[in-house]
Design a protein around this motif. Sequence first.
Motif, short mmCIF file in Angstrom:
data_model
loop_
_atom_site.label_atom_id
_atom_site.label_comp_id
_atom_site.label_asym_id
_atom_site.label_seq_id
_atom_site.Cartn_x
_atom_site.Cartn_y
_atom_site.Cartn_z
N SER A 203 0.87 -1.18 0.00
CA SER A 203 0.00 0.00 0.00
C SER A 203 0.90 1.23 0.00
O SER A 203 2.08 1.14 0.35
CB SER A 203 -0.95 0.01 1.20
OG SER A 203 -0.21 -0.02 2.42
N ASP A 265 -1.20 -1.64 -8.83
CA ASP A 265 -2.30 -2.42 -8.24
C ASP A 265 -2.40 -2.30 -6.73
O ASP A 265 -3.21 -2.99 -6.11
CB ASP A 265 -2.16 -3.89 -8.64
CG ASP A 265 -0.78 -4.47 -8.31
OD1 ASP A 265 0.03 -3.76 -7.68
OD2 ASP A 265 -0.52 -5.63 -8.68
N PRO A 267 -3.35 -0.33 -3.09
CA PRO A 267 -4.21 0.76 -2.59
C PRO A 267 -3.37 2.01 -2.31
O PRO A 267 -2.25 1.90 -1.80
CB PRO A 267 -4.80 0.20 -1.30
CG PRO A 267 -4.59 -1.27 -1.38
CD PRO A 267 -3.37 -1.49 -2.20
N LEU A 290 -9.49 6.98 -10.26
CA LEU A 290 -8.98 5.66 -9.86
C LEU A 290 -9.62 5.17 -8.57
O LEU A 290 -9.21 4.17 -8.00
CB LEU A 290 -7.46 5.73 -9.69
CG LEU A 290 -6.66 6.15 -10.94
CD1 LEU A 290 -5.19 6.28 -10.61
CD2 LEU A 290 -6.88 5.17 -12.08
N TYR A 291 -10.65 5.89 -8.11
CA TYR A 291 -11.37 5.51 -6.89
C TYR A 291 -12.11 4.18 -7.14
O TYR A 291 -12.59 3.96 -8.26
CB TYR A 291 -12.36 6.61 -6.55
CG TYR A 291 -13.14 6.41 -5.28
CD1 TYR A 291 -12.62 6.81 -4.06
CD2 TYR A 291 -14.41 5.82 -5.32
CE1 TYR A 291 -13.34 6.62 -2.89
CE2 TYR A 291 -15.13 5.63 -4.14
CZ TYR A 291 -14.60 6.03 -2.94
OH TYR A 291 -15.31 5.85 -1.79
N ARG A 293 -9.68 2.36 -5.44
CA ARG A 293 -8.31 1.94 -5.12
C ARG A 293 -7.47 3.12 -4.66
O ARG A 293 -6.62 2.99 -3.77
CB ARG A 293 -7.65 1.26 -6.33
CG ARG A 293 -6.23 0.75 -6.05
CD ARG A 293 -5.66 0.00 -7.24
NE ARG A 293 -5.35 0.86 -8.36
CZ ARG A 293 -4.19 1.52 -8.51
NH1 ARG A 293 -3.25 1.42 -7.58
NH2 ARG A 293 -3.98 2.27 -9.57
N VAL A 294 -7.70 4.25 -5.26
CA VAL A 294 -7.02 5.49 -4.87
C VAL A 294 -8.05 6.40 -4.23
O VAL A 294 -9.08 6.69 -4.83
CB VAL A 294 -6.37 6.17 -6.08
CG1 VAL A 294 -5.70 7.48 -5.67
CG2 VAL A 294 -5.36 5.25 -6.76
#
Length: 371
Positions: A203, A265, A267, A290-291, A293-294
């Motif tokens: 992460s 890939d 978070p 990219l939400y 994950r981002v």
Amino acid sequence: LGIYRDKWMLVRPLCALLVVITSMTNAQNLKETDAISILNKFNNIVQENYPFLAERDITDWNHRIKTARQSLKSKKRLSSKKLFAALKGTLAGLNDGHFTLYGPGKLEHTPFVEASWVYECWDKSKVFNKHLWKCFESRLLDNYISPDTWNCELRGKICTGLIKDTTDPMGLLLLSDFEGNSKSWETALNSAFGKLVKHQVTSLIVDIRYNGGGYDARAMAVLRRLIDKPFDAYMKQRFQSGKYSNKKVTKTIHPWPDVKRSLPDVPVAVLQSGFTFSAAEIFGLAARGLYPRVFSVGDTTPGCFSDTFDFRIDKKWKVEFGPVKNTRVSRDGIGVDYFEGKGLPPDNPVPFRKAQHTDNQLSAAIALLES
């Protein structure tokens, strides 16, 4: 030597007189008609090229111009300082860090209020330190980062490290601005991401809270290393001659080809603040695509996205501001995200709280990534 000294004694008063004359010239005493002409040109430039008055809650622009015009009525000549004050008055409350008014000599004004929390580390009596994060570096190294993993590139523009005491390896990427040439940035980013990959981070926290902006391309160079397929990052639309162009330019970015220097890939938590500005806001705007994950953590940003352009009023007067609207397709795929003047809202609001040894926003990002 005496002869040269005597000659200097004669020349020195002439030099002093020249300085006075130059100063008087810079003072630019104006006729009322000339001052009104400059005001009118300023008004026309703003009306035809600046699209964000309404977004910034300036609903009485014509009244402001009328008031400024009244203040310039005079039978005597007007100083450039008086004209500057009149123009400056029209910008009250605009709060746009991309808007700057320039007059003769050193007359300059940007109608922008800095984020209050920066004063913990910013001594206004000194030249502003672009790497504001350095004020908080000891807090980072004492409480959050394993010191042996801390590394900075490009004189502190790009720093990486591992967060202490996490279940799985968690990285920190601190970006203090987006200035510098393309080649240096790519080399530094390759080094920074190479270290994060080597640490096998699962992460990542991207900290742009102290980032005052720079080049959009440098911001997108970072984002390229966080994606695995082509991505429409944002759109630009120019305002000119009192209307927006029909042409919208979409900025599409492509994944960085070297997988050993990218993290497409994992978070990612993006830390943002009231000092996250310009190109750093463009980074935040694009990252919204990219939400989930981002995601973002912290405070709302100032809302100053546009590229800036110079607009000449005359030889000694000009304004600089951004005439470009930056947007992206909203997360629902139907609407458009547009935050000029309002600022990027964080997905996870965590107001900055001043504390001697801890960073509540960084702590919140760590907790969210661990949950």
